[in-house]
Design a protein around this motif. Structure first.
Motif, PDB file in Angstrom:
ATOM      1  N   ARG A  10      -3.283   2.718   0.973  1.00 17.79           N
ATOM      2  CA  ARG A  10      -2.731   1.078   0.970  1.00 17.79           C
ATOM      3  C   ARG A  10      -4.026   0.447   1.873  1.00 17.79           C
ATOM      4  NH1 ARG A  10      -1.170  -2.740   4.183  1.00 17.79           N
ATOM      5  NH2 ARG A  10      -1.167  -0.990   6.000  1.00 17.79           N
ATOM      6  N   ARG A  11      -4.684  -0.217   0.934  1.00 24.96           N
ATOM      7  CA  ARG A  11      -6.062  -1.021   1.668  1.00 24.96           C
ATOM      8  C   ARG A  11      -7.042   0.003   2.386  1.00 24.96           C
ATOM      9  NH1 ARG A  11      -3.485  -6.006   4.968  1.00 24.96           N
ATOM     10  NH2 ARG A  11      -2.166  -6.901   3.276  1.00 24.96           N
ATOM     11  N   TYR A  12      -7.089   1.040   1.194  1.00 26.20           N
ATOM     12  CA  TYR A  12      -8.068   2.256   1.586  1.00 26.20           C
ATOM     13  C   TYR A  12      -7.771   3.133   2.669  1.00 26.20           C
ATOM     14  CZ  TYR A  12     -10.967  -1.163  -1.459  1.00 26.20           C
ATOM     15  OH  TYR A  12     -11.289  -1.915  -2.364  1.00 26.20           O
ATOM     16  N   GLN A  13      -6.644   2.974   3.112  1.00 29.60           N
ATOM     17  CA  GLN A  13      -6.162   4.120   4.334  1.00 29.60           C
ATOM     18  C   GLN A  13      -5.075   4.730   3.628  1.00 29.60           C
ATOM     19  OE1 GLN A  13      -7.082   3.532   7.590  1.00 29.60           O
ATOM     20  NE2 GLN A  13      -8.695   2.146   6.423  1.00 29.60           N
ATOM     21  N   LYS A  14      -5.426   6.270   3.787  1.00 26.16           N
ATOM     22  CA  LYS A  14      -4.425   7.090   3.309  1.00 26.16           C
ATOM     23  C   LYS A  14      -3.038   7.088   4.006  1.00 26.16           C
ATOM     24  CE  LYS A  14      -8.616   9.876   3.211  1.00 26.16           C
ATOM     25  NZ  LYS A  14      -9.298  11.120   3.969  1.00 26.16           N
ATOM     26  N   LEU A  21      -0.524   1.681  -4.788  1.00 28.17           N
ATOM     27  CA  LEU A  21       0.054   0.847  -3.693  1.00 28.17           C
ATOM     28  C   LEU A  21      -0.190  -0.612  -3.545  1.00 28.17           C
ATOM     29  CD1 LEU A  21       0.370   3.705  -1.184  1.00 28.17           C
ATOM     30  CD2 LEU A  21       2.487   2.321  -1.987  1.00 28.17           C
ATOM     31  N   ASP A  22      -1.403  -0.931  -3.598  1.00 27.29           N
ATOM     32  CA  ASP A  22      -1.656  -2.311  -3.289  1.00 27.29           C
ATOM     33  C   ASP A  22      -1.309  -3.047  -4.523  1.00 27.29           C
ATOM     34  OD1 ASP A  22      -2.885  -1.957  -0.962  1.00 27.29           O
ATOM     35  OD2 ASP A  22      -4.905  -1.355  -1.748  1.00 27.29           O
ATOM     36  N   ARG A  23      -1.424  -2.627  -5.817  1.00 24.80           N
ATOM     37  CA  ARG A  23      -1.127  -3.243  -6.824  1.00 24.80           C
ATOM     38  C   ARG A  23       0.430  -3.448  -7.005  1.00 24.80           C
ATOM     39  NH1 ARG A  23      -4.433   0.430  -9.576  1.00 24.80           N
ATOM     40  NH2 ARG A  23      -2.697   1.315 -10.742  1.00 24.80           N
ATOM     41  N   HIS A  24       1.184  -2.383  -6.433  1.00 22.96           N
ATOM     42  CA  HIS A  24       2.621  -2.382  -6.646  1.00 22.96           C
ATOM     43  C   HIS A  24       3.546  -2.245  -5.428  1.00 22.96           C
ATOM     44  CE1 HIS A  24       2.015  -2.186 -11.001  1.00 22.96           C
ATOM     45  NE2 HIS A  24       1.127  -1.460 -10.768  1.00 22.96           N
TER      46      HIS A  24
END
Length: 669
Positions: A233-237, A442-445
């Protein structure tokens, strides 16, 4: 081997290093800030020394102070953990100059990887696959636009220095390039002090797969297989696992060989991670080398049966790698998630506060807990809000997922809000179960992973029944200790003026007040809610397990009730897949519960330090205009005007520490 080491870190990783050192008979020295005087890593270490104020810049980033402690106490080596100074080449060099061993790679190797652009050029020269792109020195907008058009779209603009997902933009057509370039350069300059960028072809629906590497001072370099970290999410694992369900045996072998080639290209010593982006066609490309131990290293330990911290210590002490490449095992499947003090409903805003209750599953052969806090500790505003890492291991991926779901169901955190419900939905989602998730899913959905807006009626009824039973038990206990144990006034459901045994309960759930009314006792009730009446029969509550029949259907729930009184605390019902967390309140409490603040006030969403004030009394502001910036949990939060108007008061200045919900700016009515 060393006799004494200093750990230049805090929290979970410091506790993790202490455990291995103690098993090897090595004494440990902790350092701590003013905010961490009572922290677990301080209590677990053999010795501990203060190094400054609460903010990292005043303590854990003070390399000279840490080295001074190491020299004073006779520590022979320093383990940097991860974060803070772990990838700081100047610190590693200063440690060695002081005659102390740095438990990590050499400063020269770090410097080669310190620039993404330089690292990419180095890897390309060494024969490691890299994403097509531009890493040149000429940063003029015209040149960058021309190079972007030549690379093709979509492409990614990335800050050449730094990390953590900052200074990154995806551009899908030529006309969007220059506005995104300017935005990316501003963010990079603010975060890292340098605005240089590089351009890369953007791989659609990529997987993030990293290879654990190890090198020693005798010229040996091997890999310990892969970890997949595509759930981000936002490049964070968010979730890490090993082995990757995406890789074939041939692709695993090819990526492992490329990772070792990358390590050899920079004469790498100790633990490191070579990160790759992998396309849906199996093409893989070098991203970066993390020159330290990774947060997700436990999944590699679970499937290989190795202690990577022990390997770090042995390599740093001059020993060769304990095993050759062909002796590295890969047994079963391991998955890790991180429990954070954060509020997913508020955009994953980091939280802080005292852990009034912290219940985690008991460690065993299948479940591992790596934590730096215990119940009663405080999650402070100054550092990462991670509470614990939850790692599971089993024979295969489906069984590991089942273990993880069960382990999450046993977790309870009371105090700061947490991401437990988010993780529970994540590990049941089809893209995780089917192993089809990519780094942007995750960011898209994100809405697919958030709790439903409507309260589950069965969970609400279960929580209500548990509270009714608790009331009856409390009333019976009080009556038994009174002078008249058989008094009808001691019965929880006894007749009262105006109604016959009617009991009303109120709860707050995500700011909404819920009222229910019940008749009955002893596990048999009729409960009214939202215009419907439900029959509850045969309810039994024992050892947090509630079994009952709801309108004739048998159900079982796990109940955690923090208080048996009518008000306060927290009540949680869990059906094995979902949880409902409620705040019991008194029936007479009707004030607003939807959160503080309003149209005329700007409040601190969490405790933090004010870093910028951009408004003054009398200023005319537009809705959404940034008024202040506060810093907390290693991130900056922008506080904006709730409406257009005129500033009446500004109640904070840069440098102030403020509490959650503190009013910082007011607007004229």
């Amino acid at each position: 081997m060393f006799d004494k080491i200093l750990i230049a870190n805090r929290g979970e990783i410091a506790c993790r290093v202490i455990r291995t050192a103690r098993r090897l008979g090595i004494r440990t020295v902790a350092v701590y800030s003013d905010a961490d005087a009572d922290a677990q890593h301080v209590r677990l270490a053999d010795e501990a020394f203060p190094i400054g104020g609460a903010r990292p810049q005043e303590s854990y980033l003070r390399g000279n102070a840490i080295i001074a402690v190491a020299r004073a106490c006779g520590a022979q080596a320093i383990h940097p953990g991860y974060g803070f100074l772990s990838e700081n080449a100047d610190f590693a060099e200063a440690v060695e100059a002081a005659g102390i061993v740095f438990i990590g790679p050499k400063a020269a190797s770090m410097r080669r990887m310190g620039s993404k652009a330089g690292a990419k050029e180095l890897m390309h020269a060494a024969g490691v696959p890299v994403v097509p792109g531009y890493t040149g020195e000429d940063q003029s907008p015209d040149v960058l636009q021309r190079e972007a058009d030549a690379i093709g779209y979509p492409l990614m603009i990335k800050a050449a220095h730094g990390g953590g997902g900052k200074g990154m933009r995806i551009v899908r057509e030529s006309a969007e390039f220059l506005p995104n370039l300017e935005s990316c350069q501003r963010e990079a300059a603010g975060a890292f002090g340098r605005d240089r960028v590089l351009l890369e072809r953007y791989v659609e629906r990529p997987r993030h797969i990293e290879i654990q590497v190890f090198g020693d001072s005798h010229g040996n370099a091997i890999h310990l297989n892969e970890r997949e970290c595509s759930a981000q999410r936002r490049y964070q694992k968010v979730l890490e696992e090993s082995p990757s369900p995406f890789l074939t045996a041939d692709l695993r072998e090819a990526m492992g060989a490329a990772a070792v080639l990358a390590a050899r290209a920079i004469d790498y010593v100790n633990a490191g991670t070579v990160e790759f982006i992998v396309g849906q066609d199996g093409g893989f490309y070098f991203m970066e080398i993390n020159t330290r131990l990774q947060v997700e290293h436990p999944v590699t330990e679970c499937v290989t049966g190795l202690d990577l911290v022990e390997w770090q210590l042995r390599v740093a002490a001059g020993e060769p790698l304990p095993l050759a490449q062909d002796a590295i095992a890969q047994n079963g499947h391991a998955i890790e998630v991180r429990l954070y003090a954060e509020d997913p409903d508020a955009g994953f805003l980091p939280g802080s506060g005292r852990l009034d209750r912290l219940r985690l599953p008991a460690p065993d052969a299948h479940v591992r807990i790596d934590a730096g806090v215990v119940e009663g500790d405080t999650v402070t505003i100054f550092y990462d809000p991670m509470i614990a890492k939850l790692i599971v291991h089993d024979a295969d991926r489906p069984r590991a997922l089942a273990r993880l779901r069960d382990a999450l169901a046993q977790c309870e955190i009371v105090g700061p809000k947490s991401n437990i419900e988010f993780l529970e939905r994540l590990v049941r989602h089809r893209v995780v179960v089917d192993a089809t998730i990519d780094t942007g899913y995750l960011d898209r959905h994100l809405d697919e992973f958030m709790p439903a807006a409507q309260t589950d009626p069965d969970l609400l009824l279960a929580a209500t029944v548990a509270r009714l039973i608790a009331q009856e038990r409390e009333a019976n206990a009080q009556a038994a200790g009174s002078n008249d144990p058989h008094s009808p006034w001691a019965i929880a459901d006894g007749w009262r003026l105006g109604h016959g045994g009617r009991r009303s309960l109120a709860f707050v759930h995500r700011g909404e007040r819920l009222e229910l009314h019940a008749h009955g006792s002893g596990g048999d009730y009729r409960i009214e809610h939202a215009g419907a009446t439900h029959a509850i029969d045969g309810a039994r509550l024992a050892d947090q397990a509630l079994s009952l029949r709801i309108d004739g259907r048998g159900r079982r729930f796990r109940i955690v009730d923090e208080r048996v009184r009518d008000e306060g605390g927290q009540l949680t019902a869990h059906d094995g897949e979902r949880r409902l967390r409620l705040e019991p309140v008194a029936m007479y409490r009707h004030e607003s519960v939807a959160g503080a603040g309003g149209g005329d006030r700007v409040q601190a969403p969490m405790p933090g330090r004010v870093v910028v004030v951009k408004a003054a009394a009398g200023d005319a502001v537009a809705m959404g205009q940034e008024l202040l910036v506060i810093e907390a949990m290693k991130m900056e939060l922008s506080l904006k005007a709730p409406r257009a108007g005129t500033v009446a008061q500004v109640r904070a200045v840069a440098g102030d520490f403020v509490d959650a919900d503190a009013v910082l700016v007011t607007l004229e009515p």
